[in-house]
Design an enzyme around this catalytic site. Structure first.
Site, PDB file in Angstrom:
ATOM      1  N   HIS A 412       3.196 -14.996 -21.305  1.00 61.92           N
ATOM      2  CA  HIS A 412       2.655 -15.453 -22.584  1.00 61.92           C
ATOM      3  C   HIS A 412       3.547 -16.483 -23.272  1.00 61.92           C
ATOM      4  O   HIS A 412       3.146 -17.082 -24.287  1.00 61.92           O
ATOM      5  CB  HIS A 412       2.433 -14.256 -23.510  1.00 61.92           C
ATOM      6  CG  HIS A 412       1.273 -14.425 -24.447  1.00 61.92           C
ATOM      7  ND1 HIS A 412       0.667 -15.635 -24.681  1.00 61.92           N
ATOM      8  CD2 HIS A 412       0.596 -13.536 -25.210  1.00 61.92           C
ATOM      9  CE1 HIS A 412      -0.315 -15.492 -25.552  1.00 61.92           C
ATOM     10  NE2 HIS A 412      -0.385 -14.215 -25.890  1.00 61.92           N
ATOM     11  N   ASP A 416      -1.297 -19.378 -22.935  1.00 66.11           N
ATOM     12  CA  ASP A 416      -1.982 -18.692 -24.032  1.00 66.11           C
ATOM     13  C   ASP A 416      -3.167 -17.889 -23.499  1.00 66.11           C
ATOM     14  O   ASP A 416      -3.635 -18.093 -22.378  1.00 66.11           O
ATOM     15  CB  ASP A 416      -2.461 -19.701 -25.075  1.00 66.11           C
ATOM     16  CG  ASP A 416      -1.301 -20.370 -25.799  1.00 66.11           C
ATOM     17  OD1 ASP A 416      -0.271 -19.699 -25.994  1.00 66.11           O
ATOM     18  OD2 ASP A 416      -1.434 -21.563 -26.155  1.00 66.11           O
TER      19      ASP A 416
END
Length: 439
Positions: A412, A416
């Site tokens: 992450h 995204d």
């Protein structure tokens, strides 16, 4: 003056290797090119060969010992010659690359002993393995250059003509004098594995062994370090999606005889998933990335897929290059070939490097889904569960469809949620409509 045998450096990141098995005893005579020792690097086993003729005067380490790269592990010289008792490091400038250490199999040419004096090309380790198993070299077909018989050819002959057993299990059975004809294999097609041999050894004994302790090092330690580093440095997020594989099942049935006739291999769902993954990565280049030195996000222009392969000693991840540019027939042949090399511990360092994305397929087990850990430096990994028939509502009616679960874990920090979800959506779409792969 005695010549040093050193632990080779087989890659820029390799810091140490493990002595897996000595092939020559102290006092034995060796010739240039003869294999001396098997070493285990991060995830592969390779042979180190003699660079000179002579006698193996001294071994400085035992099997199972981990040795820093470029340190002396043995000496070869003349009988009676004195050698140091301790290991020393070799200069970086002398042996800092694989080219300075002889690790590939060396070719030898010997007479077959027949009346026609036909010459048989074979490597030293192939000859040694054939002698140990009382196999005439003339019975074995060579797959190397100019028909040279290699180690893998002898092992294949043994597997086909003797027992359905892994090389490691065969060695354990020989070491413990266990008759493998009484052992039931738990592997694919009943293949006997190391655990099966050890279970037979302890069965029926008066004193039951409550536990076995083994050093936490070698491949197991490397795998543990890599997994821990990935899990604790990259914030993992995992997305799940259920895929209707009914059309893929039908396409595979139609392609099976075509690809088998063309390449001599049977296409599996794994290769179709690899092809669909490469197709989807091309549409979503922001997933085909890696984080380099915590400073730069690298957008890869090629799609090199790593796929996890389970072996007796742990897990390896061979890499198939440029998957998006290959047809399904060629992809199947390359994937099957490199997977076999992985199971036979014959992978080269180059065949395990350069992946831009990884697939971990547990579809052959009773696993519906799981959360895979990212194989760094990749930024994402795809987990594949089993295909099973389920009742599904389609167009207002209940139908039985072949369903499969996919799980995408991603870093992450650089990917995204929305782009990851789009990639998984595109992958679902192409697997449910596999004819897109032919356009």
């Amino acid at each position: 003056m005695a010549e040093k045998v050193v632990m080779p450096k087989l890659g820029a990141t390799m810091e140490e290797g493990t002595i897996d098995n000595w092939l020559v005893e102290v006092g034995e005579e060796v010739e240039e090119g003869d294999p001396i020792v098997e070493i285990q690097t991060d995830k592969i086993t390779m042979e180190v060969e003699a660079e000179t003729d002579g006698i193996l005067l001294k071994r400085l380490y035992d099997a199972g010992d981990s040795v820093p790269v470029q340190h002396t592990i043995a000496y070869i010289g003349e009988a009676g010659e004195e050698v140091p008792d301790e290991a020393d490091a070799v200069s970086e400038s002398v042996t800092d690359t694989v080219e300075h250490t002889k690790v590939p199999e060396a070719e030898e040419v010997v007479s077959s002993g027949s009346a026609t004096e036909e010459k048989i090309r074979r490597t030293p380790i192939a000859r040694k393995l054939a002698v140990e198993n009382n196999i005439p070299l003339g019975n074995i077909g060579g797959t190397g250059p100019l028909g040279r018989i290699q180690k893998i050819d002898v092992e294949t002959y043994i597997d086909q003509n003797k027992e359905n057993i892994t090389p490691l299990a065969r060695k354990v059975a020989a070491d413990h004098q266990i008759d493998t004809s009484t052992v039931t294999g738990s592997g694919v097609h009943g293949k006997i594995k190391k655990a099966d041999v050890l279970a037979t050894q302890h069965h029926g004994t008066v004193e039951e062994v409550e536990e076995e302790r083994v050093p936490f090092k070698g491949m197991r330690k490397v795998i543990a370090d890599n997994i821990s580093n990935s899990f604790y440095t990259a914030p993992h997020v995992t997305l799940f999606s259920e895929i209707d594989m009914t059309e893929v099942v039908q396409v595979r049935k139609q392609l099976l005889p075509i690809i088998e006739e063309q390449e001599g291999v049977r296409v599996s769902f794994n290769e179709i998933i690899m092809k669909a993954t490469a197709y989807s990565l091309r549409k979503n280049p922001e997933i085909n990335v890696s984080l380099e030195n915590e400073k730069e996000i690298v957008y890869h222009q090629n799609v090199h897929l790593g796929f996890a392969v389970a072996i007796d000693a742990g897990l390896v991840v061979p890499v198939v290059k440029n998957v998006d540019q290959k047809g399904l027939a060629l992809l199947t042949k390359e994937a099957k070939t490199i997977a076999k090399k992985a199971r036979d511990s014959m992978l080269t360092p180059d065949e395990m490097q350069g992946s831009t994305f990884t697939i971990s397929n547990l579809g052959m087990f009773a696993v519906d889904g799981f959360t895979p850990i990212i194989n760094q430096p990749n930024a994402a990994i795809l987990g594949v569960g089993r295909i099973q028939e389920k009742p599904v509502i389609r167009h207002g009616e209940v139908e039985v469809r072949s369903m499969m679960s996919l799980s995408l874990s991603f870093d992450h920090r650089i990917i995204d949620g929305a782009p990851a979800a789009q990639f998984l959506t595109d992958l679902k779409n192409v697997l449910e409509n596999p004819y897109q792969l032919m356009v």
